[in-house]
Design an enzyme around this catalytic site. Structure first.
Site, PDB file in Angstrom:
ATOM      1  N   HIS A  87      62.321 -18.257  11.581  1.00 53.45           N
ATOM      2  CA  HIS A  87      62.125 -17.130  10.660  1.00 53.45           C
ATOM      3  C   HIS A  87      63.419 -16.358  10.451  1.00 53.45           C
ATOM      4  O   HIS A  87      64.262 -16.273  11.348  1.00 53.45           O
ATOM      5  CB  HIS A  87      61.013 -16.204  11.146  1.00 53.45           C
ATOM      6  N   ASP A  89      63.316 -13.060   9.036  1.00 50.03           N
ATOM      7  CA  ASP A  89      63.092 -11.619   9.110  1.00 50.03           C
ATOM      8  C   ASP A  89      63.420 -11.116  10.507  1.00 50.03           C
ATOM      9  O   ASP A  89      63.437 -11.880  11.481  1.00 50.03           O
ATOM     10  CB  ASP A  89      61.656 -11.271   8.742  1.00 50.03           C
ATOM     11  N   ASP A 118      66.927 -13.413  17.822  1.00 55.42           N
ATOM     12  CA  ASP A 118      65.553 -13.484  17.307  1.00 55.42           C
ATOM     13  C   ASP A 118      65.559 -13.218  15.812  1.00 55.42           C
ATOM     14  O   ASP A 118      65.447 -12.074  15.393  1.00 55.42           O
ATOM     15  CB  ASP A 118      64.687 -12.464  18.042  1.00 55.42           C
ATOM     16  N   GLU A 152      57.635 -13.175  10.146  1.00 55.80           N
ATOM     17  CA  GLU A 152      57.098 -13.549  11.452  1.00 55.80           C
ATOM     18  C   GLU A 152      56.868 -12.334  12.335  1.00 55.80           C
ATOM     19  O   GLU A 152      55.962 -12.321  13.181  1.00 55.80           O
ATOM     20  CB  GLU A 152      58.061 -14.533  12.135  1.00 55.80           C
ATOM     21  N   GLU A 153      57.681 -11.293  12.133  1.00 51.45           N
ATOM     22  CA  GLU A 153      57.581 -10.105  12.968  1.00 51.45           C
ATOM     23  C   GLU A 153      56.448  -9.175  12.548  1.00 51.45           C
ATOM     24  O   GLU A 153      56.274  -8.105  13.129  1.00 51.45           O
ATOM     25  CB  GLU A 153      58.908  -9.334  12.945  1.00 51.45           C
ATOM     26  N   ASP A 176      62.412 -20.291  18.937  1.00 51.04           N
ATOM     27  CA  ASP A 176      62.202 -18.840  18.873  1.00 51.04           C
ATOM     28  C   ASP A 176      61.701 -18.281  20.202  1.00 51.04           C
ATOM     29  O   ASP A 176      60.902 -17.355  20.229  1.00 51.04           O
ATOM     30  CB  ASP A 176      61.196 -18.520  17.761  1.00 51.04           C
ATOM     31  N   HIS A 436      64.456  -7.689  20.201  1.00 48.61           N
ATOM     32  CA  HIS A 436      63.794  -6.444  19.821  1.00 48.61           C
ATOM     33  C   HIS A 436      64.441  -5.213  20.447  1.00 48.61           C
ATOM     34  O   HIS A 436      63.864  -4.131  20.407  1.00 48.61           O
ATOM     35  CB  HIS A 436      62.296  -6.472  20.179  1.00 48.61           C
TER      36      HIS A 436
END
Length: 467
Positions: A87, A89, A118, A152-153, A176, A436
């Site tokens: 992903h 995003d 990520d 995805e997030e 991921d 994150h």
């Protein structure tokens, strides 16, 4: 024929890093306020998708963009299809960064940028693994679809739309998560609890950027306090040195901020949830605040209880581990306060049981309950003896000299979209996990090492039987 995969990747190091920097420079946080028919989850994710597809087109891959929500680069021919799912995003950023999160920099062999680990760094490592196979002209007997999503997030609209119009690969992996392999992923359950206001002295409370992030900051404004605020705060600060408390009084009200530590919601115990710390503090400040149901729920039931023991939903699976609970968002809408809980659920715990538990607590804490029907996902597991798992572990062991074994996590990856889908890398057992978090990075060493693993892994999965 013996191929030195690491050498092939090293020969492309500058190109790999340049392409990664190009992708990292795109601010691809989902932004619904700027969403449109042409950019369903905002212009940033759309731009990042287009950026990746242009790179793949440049390298001679066949590409397809599905409604600016997802896309793929395709390679090879055959009756079976390997899917590599990543992903573009990223989660939002806060003001705790030491560098510009969308101007990637290499500092002490680490690439700092939002999305570095990520998932843009691992995405590009896996892409270069496929690129090596193509450029070497190696024989293959299966197709590869390198599938990229844009949200995805959050809600996974991108891949949901993609698989409405495109075929599902027969097997595959998502770069991921972690090495050696992730063949089990907990389910993801979301609950929004909307509370009646019970205290006139709590003027506002807000915390969190996304439900799948432990909140690193929380802010409240209170009024009419009769207690010695400074002393209570000082005592609370002394008892909890892992957080920072900032009190800003004025004539009419007092603003209180708690700074904790934001981390990925899949492992909330390694962070410091500013929302629950602030709730615990506010409960001690005033008898009126102590009657507020939101504060009691967060401060009494959830503070430092990461596995749902007090909540009454605790459960443990021998492979997947324990339930985890993260109150990721707190805010106000329509005059009421709310919190959104992000819960990771191992096998053996039915969602209907969790529904019933929340319904029961609602009578005590005076909230209405909305479950995350659109985003809830059930646990996913591919057995350790599956050939996909065995092949990927064998490649990992060959490249690293380390023994590989199956593992489950609380995180959710696109690997769960395939019946025979797993997560494979790109963090190594000795990597520092900053997903994150502020100052997210991906070590250059890990980027190069993982790309070589992906190259060999993809080839082992698609090569002819007699190769």
């Amino acid at each position: 024929m013996t191929i030195n995969w690491q050498e092939e990747i090293n020969n492309r190091k500058d190109d790999l890093i340049n392409d990664l920097f190009t992708l990292l420079s795109v601010n691809s946080v989902r932004d619904d306020s700027k969403a449109s028919a042409e950019a369903p989850v905002g212009p940033g994710p759309k731009e990042a998708l287009e950026t990746f597809l242009k790179i793949a087109e440049r390298d001679g891959f066949t590409t397809k963009n599905v409604d600016n929500l997802a896309g793929h680069a395709e390679f090879g021919t055959g009756d079976e299809t390997l899917g590599v799912l990543a992903h573009v995003d990223v989660v939002p950023v806060d003001d705790k960064w030491d560098t510009d999160p969308f101007k990637p920099e290499i500092i002490n062999d680490r690439i700092y940028a939002r999305g570095a680990s990520d998932d843009k760094g691992p995405l590009m490592a896996a892409y270069y693994g496929l690129k090596v196979i193509k450029e070497l002209g190696l024989p293959v007997e299966k197709r590869v679809r390198f599938i990229v999503g844009t949200d995805e997030e959050s809600e996974w609209q991108g891949v949901t739309r993609y698989f409405e119009v495109e075929e599902e690969p027969d097997f595959g992996f998502s770069p991921d998560a972690d090495f050696p392999i992730i063949n089990g992923e907990k389910g993801m359950y979301s609950a929004k609890l909307i509370f009646d206001r019970r205290s006139e002295k709590l003027l506002s409370f807000e915390s969190g950027l996304r439900e799948n992030m432990v909140p690193g900051e929380a802010h409240a404004v209170v009024t009419g306090l009769t207690s010695d605020v400074n002393q209570i705060v000082a005592d609370f600060q002394a008892a909890n040195p892992e957080i920072t408390i900032i009190v800003s009084p004025d004539a009419d009200a007092t603003a209180i901020t708690v700074e904790g530590k934001g981390v990925h919601a899949m492992n909330p115990s390694v962070g410091y949830n500013a929302a629950t710390y602030l709730s615990k503090l506010l409960l001690q400040l005033d008898d009126d605040l102590a009657q507020d149901d939101l504060l009691k729920f967060l401060g009494d039931l959830l503070h430092l209880d990461f596995n749902g023991e007090k909540l009454g939903i605790a459960h443990e699976d021998e492979i997947m581990g324990k339930v985890t609970v993260n109150p990721g968002l707190v805010g106000e809408e329509d005059g009421k306060l709310y919190t959104v809980l992000n819960i990771r659920v191992p096998r053996g715990k039915e969602y209907s049981e969790i529904d019933a538990t929340f319904a029961a607590h609602g009578e005590t804490y005076h909230y209405s309950f909305v479950d995350g029907t659109k985003t809830n996902k059930v646990p996913h597991y591919v057995p350790a003896d599956d050939p996909l798992v065995q092949t990927l572990l064998a490649v990992y062991e060959n490249q690293t000299g380390e023994k590989g074994q199956e593992r489950s996590i609380g995180g959710g990856t696109y690997g769960r979209l395939l019946k025979r889908g797993v997560a494979f890398g790109a963090l190594f057992p000795d990597s520092v996990d900053t997903m994150h978090q502020a100052n997210e990075f991906f070590a250059v060493r890990d980027l190069m090492k993982s790309a070589a693993i992906y190259a060999e892994a993809i080839y082992e999965l698609i090569k002819p039987e007699n190769a």
